[in-house]
Write a protein that holds these residues in place. Structure first.
Motif, PDB file in Angstrom:
ATOM      1  N   GLU A 194      -8.990  -2.799  -1.477  1.00  0.00           N
ATOM      2  CA  GLU A 194      -8.475  -1.278  -1.519  1.00  0.00           C
ATOM      3  C   GLU A 194      -7.903  -0.758  -0.171  1.00  0.00           C
ATOM      4  O   GLU A 194      -8.525  -1.165   0.914  1.00  0.00           O
ATOM      5  N   ARG A 254      -8.574   7.818   1.309  1.00  0.00           N
ATOM      6  CA  ARG A 254      -8.327   6.598   0.378  1.00  0.00           C
ATOM      7  C   ARG A 254      -7.467   7.290  -0.607  1.00  0.00           C
ATOM      8  O   ARG A 254      -7.869   8.058  -1.355  1.00  0.00           O
ATOM      9  N   ASN A 255      -6.389   6.574  -1.075  1.00  0.00           N
ATOM     10  CA  ASN A 255      -5.450   6.906  -1.960  1.00  0.00           C
ATOM     11  C   ASN A 255      -4.610   5.725  -2.385  1.00  0.00           C
ATOM     12  O   ASN A 255      -4.199   5.060  -1.692  1.00  0.00           O
ATOM     13  N   ASP A 256      -4.443   5.398  -3.775  1.00  0.00           N
ATOM     14  CA  ASP A 256      -3.692   4.451  -4.463  1.00  0.00           C
ATOM     15  C   ASP A 256      -2.027   4.801  -3.844  1.00  0.00           C
ATOM     16  O   ASP A 256      -1.459   3.617  -4.161  1.00  0.00           O
ATOM     17  N   ASP A 257      -1.814   6.003  -3.917  1.00  0.00           N
ATOM     18  CA  ASP A 257      -0.463   6.030  -3.408  1.00  0.00           C
ATOM     19  C   ASP A 257      -0.264   5.804  -1.893  1.00  0.00           C
ATOM     20  O   ASP A 257      -0.879   6.929  -1.158  1.00  0.00           O
TER      21      ASP A 257
END
Length: 379
Positions: A194, A254-257
């Protein structure tokens, strides 16, 4: 292999699967327990160190503010601060006494002031089983393949044996069992790490003034900075990992983008520095302690030590960032990139953020004014 032999083989494979599944769940539960133990002990000790000066001065308001920082922290069910006479000084969370208990003494200058009790939620076994369903499913698939391969090999081996009983002539090549192609194991899925962005904020104190003044003044400034980064982190989705200390503070995003995550880390740093700058004039008017700050942003790596190096290397009141993965031209302009030695034989490319685009600069200034407005109204 007869019917009884097949039944025994199936029972053996099923027992192997059950044992393997139990080991998977037990291993995951043990790892989670150990990780929770390390995190709980660290958080409890940090809270005890931060609360000790406040307990000594009987600052009940600051104690309530300090414990409220952990109110919405995932996994924490309650926090209680007790004096040396067992008086409850502050608490947050649920009043229940379940969960895993962590305790640490509050000591200051070799004087026992009380203790901190922190309880963390114990995840139910059902949740761990659900989280391990992927690995359990892979184990079940492998055991099914082993079961099928074993039955197939046993069936082919039994065919020439039955033919030898029916006729005395040697078995023809067609009666011989065909070679069995081994079944390749199913590869386990590779976990994608991640991505994270780290923001480290450091106090601009080249003359070590914070260490030379009295503890009350130092704690008041640290508490103010703690409130500033708490508000900035909430606005931009960051997680403050510990109270503000003389060594600074670390905030995790934390961020998927990727673009959004990197922007949030930089924008939170800019808002904190703007809050410090805007509050300085008012504090000087009241003859209060004023120190500046600076920020380091590490994009895409979970390495707090490198983020701290970036923060302490940054110019006063500025942001030094590692080179981002996503384009940043829509909200800020970077200076010339250069190689920064972050450890022995290890370097990172870094650049100072020269300026923000006008619309984002106005946004940050407006956010700072809105946050400071209640404090100014009280004055």
């Amino acid at each position: 292999m007869g019917t009884k032999g097949r039944g025994r083989w199936a029972t053996l494979v099923a027992a192997s699967f059950a044992v393997h599944a139990a080991l998977l769940v037990n291993g995951a539960e043990t790892a989670r327990w150990n990780e929770q133990g390390r995190a709980g002990a660290l958080l409890t000790q940090q809270l005890a160190d931060a609360a000790a000066p406040l307990v000594l001065s009987r600052d009940m308001v600051s104690l309530s503010v300090l414990t409220s920082h952990y109110d919405n922290r995932p996994g924490i069910t309650s926090i209680r601060l007790y004096s040396s006479t067992q008086e409850l000084l502050a608490e947050t969370g649920t009043p229940r006494s379940d969960g895993r208990l962590f305790s640490a003494p509050m000591n200051l200058q070799q004087q026992g002031l009380g203790r901190v009790e922190l309880r963390m939620e114990i995840p139910p076994r059902g949740l761990i089983v659900r989280q391990e369903m992927g690995n359990i499913g892979l184990s079940g698939l492998l055991h099914l393949l082993v079961l099928g391969a074993g039955l197939l090999m046993a069936g082919r081996a039994a065919s020439p044996a039955r033919a030898g009983h029916r006729q005395a002539t040697p078995a023809t090549p067609s009666d011989r069992p065909a070679p069995v192609t081994p079944v390749p194991p199913v590869p386990a899925p590779v976990a994608t790490p991640e991505k994270v962005s780290l923001l480290h904020l450091a106090i601009d104190d080249p003359n070590s003034l914070l260490a030379r003044i009295n503890a009350t003044m130092a704690d008041e400034l640290l508490e103010l900075f703690d409130q500033f980064i708490d508000r900035a982190a909430r606005l931009y989705g960051g997680e403050v990992l510990a109270p503000f200390s003389p060594g600074g503070v670390l905030v995790q995003f934390r961020n998927d983008d990727t673009h959004e995550r990197e922007f949030h880390a930089v924008a939170a740093a800019a808002l904190f520095l703007q809050l410090v700058q805007d509050a300085t004039a008012e504090r000087q008017r009241h003859n209060q302690l004023c120190l500046g700050a600076k920020a380091g942003v590490l994009q895409g790596e979970d390495t707090p030590d490198i983020a701290a190096v970036l923060a302490h290397t940054a110019p006063p009141g500025r942001i030094l960032t590692s080179l981002p993965e996503a384009p940043v031209a829509d909200f800020c302009r970077l200076g010339t990139a250069y190689q920064l030695a972050v450890a022995d034989g290890e370097v990172r490319q870094a650049a100072v953020i020269e300026e923000f685009s006008p619309e984002y600069r106005r946004l940050i200034v407006n956010q700072s004014q809105q946050i400071l407005l209640p404090a100014h109204a009280e004055d």
